[in-house]
Design a protein around this motif. Sequence first.
Motif, PDB file in Angstrom:
ATOM      1  N   ALA A 139       0.818  -1.212   0.000  1.00 57.55           N
ATOM      2  CA  ALA A 139       0.000   0.000   0.000  1.00 57.55           C
ATOM      3  C   ALA A 139       0.849   1.257   0.000  1.00 57.55           C
ATOM      4  CB  ALA A 139      -0.942   0.005   1.208  1.00 57.55           C
ATOM      5  N   ARG A 140       2.121   1.139   0.389  1.00 55.61           N
ATOM      6  CA  ARG A 140       2.987   2.312   0.382  1.00 55.61           C
ATOM      7  C   ARG A 140       3.250   2.813  -1.043  1.00 55.61           C
ATOM      8  NH1 ARG A 140       5.867   3.828   4.770  1.00 55.61           N
ATOM      9  NH2 ARG A 140       6.221   5.651   3.440  1.00 55.61           N
ATOM     10  N   TYR A 141       3.172   1.921  -2.034  1.00 56.30           N
ATOM     11  CA  TYR A 141       3.274   2.391  -3.420  1.00 56.30           C
ATOM     12  C   TYR A 141       2.144   3.384  -3.704  1.00 56.30           C
ATOM     13  CZ  TYR A 141       6.571  -1.424  -4.394  1.00 56.30           C
ATOM     14  OH  TYR A 141       7.654  -2.257  -4.393  1.00 56.30           O
ATOM     15  N   PHE A 142       0.964   3.066  -3.202  1.00 54.54           N
ATOM     16  CA  PHE A 142      -0.193   3.944  -3.406  1.00 54.54           C
ATOM     17  C   PHE A 142      -0.015   5.264  -2.664  1.00 54.54           C
ATOM     18  CE2 PHE A 142      -4.313   5.407  -1.723  1.00 54.54           C
ATOM     19  CZ  PHE A 142      -4.976   5.686  -2.913  1.00 54.54           C
ATOM     20  N   THR A 143       0.404   5.202  -1.393  1.00 50.79           N
ATOM     21  CA  THR A 143       0.565   6.443  -0.632  1.00 50.79           C
ATOM     22  C   THR A 143       1.688   7.304  -1.204  1.00 50.79           C
ATOM     23  OG1 THR A 143       2.033   5.346   0.973  1.00 50.79           O
ATOM     24  CG2 THR A 143      -0.321   5.381   1.482  1.00 50.79           C
ATOM     25  N   ASP A 144       2.733   6.672  -1.731  1.00 51.77           N
ATOM     26  CA  ASP A 144       3.792   7.445  -2.376  1.00 51.77           C
ATOM     27  C   ASP A 144       3.282   8.183  -3.606  1.00 51.77           C
ATOM     28  OD1 ASP A 144       5.537   6.559  -0.473  1.00 51.77           O
ATOM     29  OD2 ASP A 144       6.610   5.160  -1.763  1.00 51.77           O
ATOM     30  N   TRP A 145       2.244   7.638  -4.233  1.00 55.47           N
ATOM     31  CA  TRP A 145       1.656   8.275  -5.417  1.00 55.47           C
ATOM     32  C   TRP A 145       0.724   9.417  -5.035  1.00 55.47           C
ATOM     33  CZ3 TRP A 145      -3.619   7.377  -7.340  1.00 55.47           C
ATOM     34  CH2 TRP A 145      -3.873   8.033  -8.551  1.00 55.47           C
ATOM     35  N   VAL A 146      -0.094   9.252  -4.006  1.00 56.16           N
ATOM     36  CA  VAL A 146      -1.112  10.258  -3.704  1.00 56.16           C
ATOM     37  C   VAL A 146      -0.595  11.412  -2.851  1.00 56.16           C
ATOM     38  CG1 VAL A 146      -3.005   8.601  -3.901  1.00 56.16           C
ATOM     39  CG2 VAL A 146      -1.986   9.025  -1.667  1.00 56.16           C
ATOM     40  N   LEU A 147       0.333  11.158  -1.940  1.00 56.97           N
ATOM     41  CA  LEU A 147       0.714  12.206  -0.995  1.00 56.97           C
ATOM     42  C   LEU A 147       1.354  13.428  -1.642  1.00 56.97           C
ATOM     43  CD1 LEU A 147       1.895  10.091   2.062  1.00 56.97           C
ATOM     44  CD2 LEU A 147      -0.201  11.419   1.814  1.00 56.97           C
ATOM     45  N   PRO A 148       2.202  13.275  -2.679  1.00 60.02           N
ATOM     46  CA  PRO A 148       2.715  14.495  -3.321  1.00 60.02           C
ATOM     47  C   PRO A 148       1.630  15.395  -3.907  1.00 60.02           C
ATOM     48  CG  PRO A 148       4.058  12.603  -3.927  1.00 60.02           C
ATOM     49  CD  PRO A 148       2.847  12.070  -3.204  1.00 60.02           C
ATOM     50  N   GLN A 149       0.445  14.837  -4.153  1.00 54.76           N
ATOM     51  CA  GLN A 149      -0.653  15.640  -4.697  1.00 54.76           C
ATOM     52  C   GLN A 149      -1.184  16.643  -3.677  1.00 54.76           C
ATOM     53  OE1 GLN A 149      -3.610  12.895  -6.292  1.00 54.76           O
ATOM     54  NE2 GLN A 149      -2.007  11.508  -6.983  1.00 54.76           N
ATOM     55  N   LEU A 150      -0.856  16.454  -2.396  1.00 56.58           N
ATOM     56  CA  LEU A 150      -1.338  17.369  -1.367  1.00 56.58           C
ATOM     57  C   LEU A 150      -0.782  18.772  -1.558  1.00 56.58           C
ATOM     58  CD1 LEU A 150      -1.087  15.069   1.789  1.00 56.58           C
ATOM     59  CD2 LEU A 150      -3.162  15.726   0.551  1.00 56.58           C
ATOM     60  N   ASP A 151       0.402  18.867  -2.164  1.00 57.07           N
ATOM     61  CA  ASP A 151       0.987  20.193  -2.392  1.00 57.07           C
ATOM     62  C   ASP A 151       0.111  21.038  -3.299  1.00 57.07           C
ATOM     63  OD1 ASP A 151       3.138  19.531  -0.815  1.00 57.07           O
ATOM     64  OD2 ASP A 151       4.380  18.866  -2.499  1.00 57.07           O
ATOM     65  N   VAL A 152      -0.677  20.380  -4.143  1.00 56.17           N
ATOM     66  CA  VAL A 152      -1.583  21.100  -5.047  1.00 56.17           C
ATOM     67  C   VAL A 152      -2.978  21.214  -4.442  1.00 56.17           C
ATOM     68  CG1 VAL A 152      -2.665  21.068  -7.329  1.00 56.17           C
ATOM     69  CG2 VAL A 152      -0.274  20.365  -7.064  1.00 56.17           C
ATOM     70  N   ALA A 190      -6.844  -0.343  -6.025  1.00 54.26           N
ATOM     71  CA  ALA A 190      -5.646  -1.083  -5.625  1.00 54.26           C
ATOM     72  C   ALA A 190      -4.489  -0.633  -6.501  1.00 54.26           C
ATOM     73  CB  ALA A 190      -5.866  -2.590  -5.751  1.00 54.26           C
ATOM     74  N   MET A 191      -3.307  -0.660  -5.927  1.00 50.02           N
ATOM     75  CA  MET A 191      -2.093  -0.314  -6.679  1.00 50.02           C
ATOM     76  C   MET A 191      -0.922  -1.084  -6.104  1.00 50.02           C
ATOM     77  SD  MET A 191      -0.213   3.386  -7.247  1.00 50.02           S
ATOM     78  CE  MET A 191      -1.494   4.011  -8.327  1.00 50.02           C
ATOM     79  N   VAL A 192      -0.242  -1.815  -6.952  1.00 49.09           N
ATOM     80  CA  VAL A 192       0.969  -2.541  -6.573  1.00 49.09           C
ATOM     81  C   VAL A 192       2.065  -2.093  -7.519  1.00 49.09           C
ATOM     82  CG1 VAL A 192       2.072  -4.789  -6.336  1.00 49.09           C
ATOM     83  CG2 VAL A 192      -0.345  -4.517  -5.739  1.00 49.09           C
ATOM     84  N   GLY A 193       3.142  -1.559  -6.963  1.00 52.39           N
ATOM     85  CA  GLY A 193       4.224  -1.035  -7.786  1.00 52.39           C
ATOM     86  C   GLY A 193       5.438  -1.929  -7.869  1.00 52.39           C
ATOM     87  N   GLY A 194       5.383  -3.099  -7.232  1.00 57.84           N
ATOM     88  CA  GLY A 194       6.513  -4.019  -7.245  1.00 57.84           C
ATOM     89  C   GLY A 194       6.228  -5.180  -6.319  1.00 57.84           C
ATOM     90  N   THR A 195       7.129  -6.134  -6.297  1.00 57.15           N
ATOM     91  CA  THR A 195       6.897  -7.330  -5.493  1.00 57.15           C
ATOM     92  C   THR A 195       7.223  -7.138  -4.022  1.00 57.15           C
ATOM     93  OG1 THR A 195       9.126  -8.101  -6.080  1.00 57.15           O
ATOM     94  CG2 THR A 195       7.304  -8.873  -7.449  1.00 57.15           C
ATOM     95  N   ASP A 196       8.037  -6.125  -3.685  1.00 56.39           N
ATOM     96  CA  ASP A 196       8.424  -5.922  -2.284  1.00 56.39           C
ATOM     97  C   ASP A 196       8.817  -4.468  -2.082  1.00 56.39           C
ATOM     98  OD1 ASP A 196       9.285  -6.005   0.301  1.00 56.39           O
ATOM     99  OD2 ASP A 196      10.890  -7.456  -0.012  1.00 56.39           O
TER     100      ASP A 196
END
Length: 741
Positions: free
Chosen positions: A285-298, A348-354
């Motif tokens: 799930a951290r792949y997902f949070t890494d994607w959404v959190l930078p959007q907070l700046d906007v 759901a979002m998976v950016g890699g195996t680990d």
Amino acid sequence: MARRDAPRRGQDGEDPAQRSRAPSTIGRWFRRLMIWGIGIVLLLGLGITGAVLVTARSLPSYDKLKSSQAGQMIVVRANDGSEIVTLGPSYGKWIPYNRIPQPMKDALVSVEDRRFREHWGVDPVGIIRSVMVRAQSGRWRQGGSTITQQLARNIFLNNSRTFDRKIREAILSLALESKFSKDQILELYLNKVYFGGGAYGVDSAARKFFGHSGEQLSLGEAAIIAGLVKAPSHYSPTADAQAAVDRAKVVLETMVDAGALTPAQAAAVNLNSVHLAAEQGQNSARYFTDWVLPQLDVLVPDNDQPIEVWTTLDPVAQRAATDAITAQVPKGAQGALVSVDRDGAVLAMVGGTDYVTSNYNRATNAVRQPGSAWKLFVYLAALERGYRPEDRVVDEPVTINGWSPRNSGGNYAGQIDVRTAFAYSKNTVAAQLGNEVGFDAVANMARRFGITTPINTMPSMVLGTSDVRVIDMVRAFASVEAKGKLVTPYGIRKVTTTDGEVLYSHRPDPQQQLVPDYVAAEITDLLQTAVNIGTGRAAQIGRPVAGKTGTTSSNKDGWFLGFSSGVTTGVWMGRDDAHPVPGLQGGTAPARAFAAYMRVATAKRPVEQFDTQLKLPEWQLEPDDEALLNNPNDYYYTDENGNTVNGQQGDGLEGGPSGGQGGPQGRTPDDAIPVDQDGLGTGPAAPARQAPRNAPPAASDDLLDRATGRTRQQAPRPVQPGAKPPVRQPADRRAQDWQGY
């Protein structure tokens, strides 16, 4: 003779009186410098004293300093309100001075400020020692900052190394020492200093690294925590346990030198036996949070208060996605998955195996060739231009601008319809269609559906030679599922303060029609056929599915993208170094991962039929190599009465080395139907798990060769750029006559 009273002169002729007056002049200047120096020092002293007194009066009260926090805390929640992860500073329970374990206090004072009890906030001895070490080593190896100075910097200042900041830090330190006791300063420090991993204070660090309260720290644990202050990221136990242990040994030695421990007590500590708590929150799930959190700046700019971010992530779907990728990805390869709801909400979002091993998000950042999945845009352009799924096209060797595409397996079926060509991913047909509608038109269609990466317009582009992102391809397929309307993936539903005040709420974008709804329905027809009888059969889940496989040269990338019951999902697999992955094809592991995930993601949704009636061809081709999910030797043959037919099996089904696709050594009996080990029809000859009643009768070898793609060697037919292939004239539905985009 009378005596002369004239003064004597020296051997050099100098008057002794003048010589005696010279030192008195130097002395006067020296006395003047001393007076001026003392005056300046007094003035500086008065100025500093005044600045300290004024600063001390302006300092917040002790209670306010206790409640102040550095940085912004962000709690990320899933769509059901459950907490995904907490980021930013984490403050544990405030521990009063008398309840902080003595080993913790001794360890921190010994390693950070041994003379803490002796100075007034600024330690001249420490500064001199630091300068001497600098002169001997040639670099700054030992800081002169006291615990009070570090506290002042952490609460009121930043970490810049300017002279101005150091002066203000010194004044603040003297002010703190004049207003608060040593015990109060040490209590503030131990409850506020940063220990890494977002943990501020002893209690937070103890809970993060050891899983218990800061009041229960052992000597070994205290040594590890005290060692973090110098470089929290470098010595973090969760990042490098051995580095943390080595640093703790230095802390214990320093405690012995400072007299806080005896050598025997230090030797009795077994740092390797210290139990570390399991790292929390480092999952997919951290792949997902890494994607959404930078959007907070906007979305919420200039906000520094603690907030809660309510996202679209479905915890059940996320677990299913993680399990599907983990179970299906080939050894040594990576996998990525993105799944969105019909409105674009990312489920759901998976950016890699680990994530712990590699936090690189392949779902949103990596660019790879999509292979035949790109044919979505080729056929969309053709359908918009006027083609129909039942229109006849010719699968045969062609050459366009010196480029001669070939089908997987090197086989050609002759005259087939558009639906069949798409289902079996015929490269020559895609090349002819792209050449007719124009490669620029295909590129424009891809751009229209959300592809953001550069697109080449060489003829080979129809086979997916332009790099794309997984999330962009998912967006394109989701727009098809939405009947041709634009879908934009998003991950944040709302942002609130910890008190519930809404700072941001997602608003749907205005609907934008990308292609006419009938074009979206027709491409859905083709996508559904590809799953039912074509290369995507492994993606079947017991309810209507529309999708497309993609495989790049040498099996470097495998894709499957599709949708069902309002959920659109894309799966990619491959190696980060783009080396081949043996056996990887879009119709194998990616399609199976798609199916495993979608069975869970759609389980509680009603079955939805597509807005198009599925029309299977009257007879089916053998699928190309991309759809081969089993060994050809696993098949045997039966006649129309179900009796086993004796004959050669060979590699005839998929064009093996024994004779191509049904070559001379792999020929099957004319009246035979391939079945699996259970005796049920399999492959494209039986999408309903039984032989089709309208299968063509036995005929000549030549007719069977043309019908099933088992052709003799043919010379490529040159096609001029922009020339129309020999197909039936499609219905007159020109894209330029429609103003929907």
